[in-house]
Design a protein around this motif. Sequence first.
Motif, short mmCIF file in Angstrom:
data_model
loop_
_atom_site.label_atom_id
_atom_site.label_comp_id
_atom_site.label_asym_id
_atom_site.label_seq_id
_atom_site.Cartn_x
_atom_site.Cartn_y
_atom_site.Cartn_z
N LYS A 175 0.72 -1.63 0.16
CA LYS A 175 0.01 0.05 -0.14
C LYS A 175 0.64 1.41 0.09
CE LYS A 175 -3.67 1.94 3.36
NZ LYS A 175 -4.46 1.98 4.03
N ASP A 176 2.26 1.51 0.70
CA ASP A 176 2.59 2.04 1.49
C ASP A 176 3.26 2.78 -0.34
OD1 ASP A 176 1.98 2.35 3.83
OD2 ASP A 176 3.96 2.31 4.64
N ARG A 177 3.91 1.89 -1.06
CA ARG A 177 4.36 1.88 -2.06
C ARG A 177 3.39 2.56 -3.35
NH1 ARG A 177 7.84 3.50 -5.21
NH2 ARG A 177 9.01 2.15 -7.39
N LYS A 179 0.73 4.52 -2.85
CA LYS A 179 0.71 5.99 -2.23
C LYS A 179 1.84 6.87 -3.34
CE LYS A 179 -1.92 5.48 2.21
NZ LYS A 179 -2.05 5.86 3.63
N GLN A 180 2.99 5.94 -3.33
CA GLN A 180 4.09 6.54 -3.25
C GLN A 180 3.83 6.88 -5.00
OE1 GLN A 180 5.77 8.68 -1.05
NE2 GLN A 180 7.00 9.68 -2.90
N GLU A 382 -8.25 11.48 1.30
CA GLU A 382 -6.53 10.24 2.46
C GLU A 382 -7.60 9.01 2.99
OE1 GLU A 382 -3.37 10.43 3.03
OE2 GLU A 382 -3.19 12.55 1.76
N GLU A 383 -7.81 9.16 4.28
CA GLU A 383 -8.56 7.99 4.96
C GLU A 383 -9.84 7.83 5.39
OE1 GLU A 383 -6.70 4.77 5.97
OE2 GLU A 383 -4.36 5.16 5.34
#
Length: 430
Positions: A175-177, A179-180, A382-383
């Motif tokens: 997920k973080d990848r 997002k980036q 965002e969330e």
Amino acid sequence: MEREAIRQLIEWKEKANRKPLIIRGARQVGKTWLMMEFARKAYKQWIYVNFEDEEMLKNVFAPDFDIDRILTALGLRFQTHIDERTLLIFDEIQAAPRGVTSLKYFYEKAPQLHIVSAGSLLGIAMHRSDSFPVGKVDFLNLQPMSFNEFLTATGHATLLAQIKGGEWTSLVYVKDRLKQLLRTYYYVGGMPEAVKTYQEGLGYDEVRRVQDNILMSYENDFSKHAPTSEVPRIRMVWHSITSQLAKENRKFIYGALRQGARAKDFEVAVEWLQDAGLVHKVNRTKSGELPLNAFEEFGTFKLFMLDIGLMCAINKIPADAILLGSDIFSSYRGALTEQYACQQLSGRVDFLYYWSADNSRGEIDFLVQKGGCVVPIEVKAEENLKSKSLAAFVARYPSLKALRFSMSDYREQDWMTNVPLYAIGGLYDK
């Protein structure tokens, strides 16, 4: 680099009732590259004619529409025999007098030929001297590269396959990848030259230089093609789009352009930008019932740019503000996210609108119609998952199931499905 439109071109080639094809799109969205890539993949023989460069052929359609004469001239120029196995590529067709009109006669007199043509929307839509071949041509609308195409171009085809396959459990771990990568796309955008520059590792400054050059070419087109009296108004509308979207109420307000401005002062400017393919105009619809266009309000709309990267460039938003999430990005986050969603949905659904209540209490960011279904959509940067307007709208139209795009993980509920922002493009694949 791969474009999803190649599949559409292959389908066009195989159609029994194929007509000459016009690829429409703003300047520099990759029309020429697409036609040449299609030729390389699907044909053994092709002829490429750029009518801006070919002075000898520029007037080939002027005397008459004798197809045999035209084919003989093309064959002599390129020293080849032209038949139904040959792809004819007519680029910058608007530069040839009566070039657009000629497509009607190719269809009527030589339907076996394969003809793909392109030109800027400015050239084709505003080429008043030509009679347009209504009903005698097929169309393909080319947009900037989608986030899906960006992932493929930058070496993330495996991630894209997981997204398209709905492998939500596995995607949580990257997920973080994602997002980036999404933030990178916000900055780079989908203009092919900008994506290529980023993919080649030339750096964010070089990407911005490419974007600035594209923006400059568009500004030059304002002066070159638009009525002189409209140029200042076109520029005012063009440069106001982000600030209009950054408002809490994202509806386009003429009064925000200058004090006392009215619709009649700027309607032509908005229409000109739309005809040029430089903006997406999303009109309000007053109902969630089919068909949405029966309830359309032409005078109330949101205006989006054709590309999110160009939106960042025109506002001089630096790379670190987006990639690292500074206060500057926070100010534009909602506008950029809605711009992104609009860009991914445009061309993939039958109708794209937004809805707002008559009393201005409640708004649905997008309302789409696809295959006889209406889907209300809320976009979250965002969330933050509060969706009061969306829940109220579904309660009003209980037969509908909503979508929410956010940075949160995929989640299915009775009345609504939350889809991660990075997965929008897979929802309405053609």
